[in-house]
Design an enzyme around this catalytic site. Structure first.
Site, PDB file in Angstrom:
ATOM      1  CG  HIS A 188      -0.409   0.238   2.514  1.00  0.00           C
ATOM      2  ND1 HIS A 188      -0.164  -0.760   3.419  1.00  0.00           N
ATOM      3  CD2 HIS A 188      -0.041   1.385   3.130  1.00  0.00           C
ATOM      4  CE1 HIS A 188       0.326  -0.244   4.540  1.00  0.00           C
ATOM      5  NE2 HIS A 188       0.412   1.067   4.388  1.00  0.00           N
TER       6      HIS A 188
ATOM      7  CG  ASP B 159       0.070  -4.117   2.780  1.00  0.00           C
ATOM      8  OD1 ASP B 159       0.165  -3.530   1.697  1.00  0.00           O
ATOM      9  OD2 ASP B 159       0.070  -3.532   3.882  1.00  0.00           O
TER      10      ASP B 159
ATOM     11  CB  SER C 267       3.043   1.873   6.183  1.00  0.00           C
ATOM     12  OG  SER C 267       1.906   2.051   6.964  1.00  0.00           O
TER      13      SER C 267
END
Length: 509
Positions: free
Chosen positions: A123, A159, A231
């Site tokens: 992402h 992911d 992230s």
């Protein structure tokens, strides 16, 4: 975008051993009694007085990642079109066409080889909005040198993504063994939270094997401070190995509340290895629709709740159908691994390679049997969604007034499903069952969202084609003092959706 968040924990580091007394004060002698728990223990070897040496060694391998995205924005119609002012304002939003604008996103990552391979979250490098495309990816190292990165591969389900920058002898870190991680172990994170590059935080592992929203999400939970921009960054153990990749947050506010999640290295490394080679990630596939064994369904089947997966549908021509798996079977284990909420059937099958042969432990008609299956390849998420538009159990039921005469059929009035009614409901003319024509609003059937127009295909896994057959099944469940397992064909505004199992109470209420 998915981000992980958490709050910084107080670092209670020191030379003295931590002591936890599980007995009331003044009762120290009880710790010497047989069976008493004495929880005095020293910190696990490797807990430092300071993280400074680790940070100095590891930071050069952690990178900041920024993407430049092009977003198409729909323009509003020109309000002056067709007027004398059109020549002055015709170029401003006229015609209702689209225009593009630039946007940026930030995240973290880490080098895993000296020739420039980088791991991050999918992402982080994916378009963040509908109609957006990623035009460029820039990687900034700890020494502030910038590199244009190439996207080597990515996998949305896990992911994970792999990037590549060109250059010689980059500093890098290695994956560790997340299987050795324990709740309470120290962890260290380095990343780019809120644009603050090189931020270091520490905490402990709060939990393991946390189930997320995706079918393959099994996370390490931590209280180490992780924020927007972390992230894709690494979670280190005390030996400096990467045991997790920061990915998500649990927060009612979108803010930092101390519950962050990282993808375990055990799951990430095999996927990263494939992506580095330019390979796609293929997962095993059975071709059936599993349903959780809730407390109601467990009661109806006479088994333990949260154990196994109830088969609510089987796709024709797929591996499960070819192996003889039936609707109403309960898959208890795959290759000896028990099906639980933490190890779901979809998750365990997905860990197997397409084409591999597995053995399913199946409960059918109260008897356990083993069925070998050769797995297929899991379709894309888009293909699966097209195949399986699920019934929404929260949709409000359409209940008629209460009717005491409905007691024999657990609060439902039904009539046989004939070919004409089946076609009206969007079903195959050959479908057999009973269609619900009324539901007592005080019944458990109404509470479970059953309503007029739904079709009952079976009761306690036996076909039902009349009100009398349904009444006999209800009576048997009453005698056994258990719930009745119904296979329901819901009918929605767009027609039928895949069948589902519902367990209802049959007592008079």
């Amino acid at each position: 975008m998915r981000y992980a968040y958490a709050i910084t924990s107080a670092l209670l580091l020191g030379g003295a051993a931590a002591t936890l007394t599980l007995n009331p004060s003044g009762a120290q002698t009880a710790q010497n009694e047989p069976g008493a728990i004495n929880a005095m223990s020293a910190p696990r070897p490797g807990a430092p007085m300071s993280f400074a040496d680790m940070v100095t060694r590891l930071s050069p391998a952690v990178v900041n990642i920024s993407t430049t995205q092009r977003i198409t924005v729909q323009q509003q119609a020109n309000p002056f079109q067709g007027t004398p002012l059109e020549q002055f304002f015709g170029g401003r939003g006229g015609g209702g066409g689209g225009r593009t604008q630039e946007a940026q996103s930030l995240g973290s990552g880490f080098l895993i080889s000296n020739d420039g391979y980088i791991v991050t979250n999918n992402h982080v490098v994916s378009a963040g909005a509908e109609g957006a495309t990623v035009e460029s990816i820039t990687v900034t190292l700890a020494d502030q040198k910038e590199y244009k990165a190439k996207l080597i591969g990515r996998d949305a389900l896990s992911d994970l993504a792999v990037l590549k920058i060109d250059g010689p002898n980059f500093p890098f870190v290695r994956f560790g063994d997340s299987r050795q991680a324990r709740v309470g172990d120290w962890v260290l994170t380095i990343g780019n939270p809120l644009g603050q590059s090189g931020t270091v935080t520490a905490g402990i592992i709060s939990a393991l094997n946390r189930v997320g929203q995706g079918p393959y999400d099994r996370f390490i939970q931590t209280d180490a401070a992780i924020n927007r921009g972390n992230s894709g960054g690494p979670m280190f153990d005390m030996q400096g190995n990467v045991i997790g990749i920061n990915s998500q947050i649990l927060s009612p506010t979108g803010g930092n509340i101390g519950i962050g999640f990282a993808i375990p290295a055990e799951q990430a490394k095999p996927i990263v290895d494939k992506l580095m080679k330019g390979q796609s990630v293929a997962r095993g596939y059975l071709g059936l629709g599993p349903q959780d064994v809730s407390e109601d369904i467990a009661n109806a089947l006479g088994i333990s709740k949260d154990r196994g997966a109830l088969v609510r549908s089987v796709s024709p021509g797929e591996p499960a159908a070819r192996a003889g798996i039936r609707v109403g079977d309960v898959v208890l284990a795959i290759n000896g691994k028990e099906i639980t909420p933490q190890q779901s059937l979809t998750y365990l099958v997905g860990l197997e390679a397409p084409g591999s042969r597995v053995t399913l432990d199946v409960l059918r008609d109260g008897r356990r049997q083993q069925i070998p299956v050769t797995l297929g390849t899991r379709p894309s998420e888009e293909q699966l969604q097209a195949q399986d538009e699920r019934f929404d159990p929260n949709e409000a039921p359409n209940n008629p007034p209460a009717n005491d005469s409905l007691s024999a059929t657990a609060g439902m009035a039904v009539q046989p499903l004939n070919p004409s009614i089946a076609r009206q409901l969007g079903l195959e003319a050959s479908t057999r069952g009973v269609v619900i024509v009324a539901v007592d609003p005080n019944s458990d059937a109404a509470a479970k969202q059953l309503r007029r127009g739904f079709v009952i295909l079976s009761a306690d896994r036996q076909p039902v084609t009349s009100s009398a057959e349904l009444a006999r099944a209800v009576a048997a469940a009453r005698v056994a003092k258990r719930k009745l397992l119904l296979q329901i064909q819901p009918i929605g505004p767009g027609g039928s959706v895949p069948p589902a199992f519902v367990a209802i109470a049959v007592d008079n209420r």
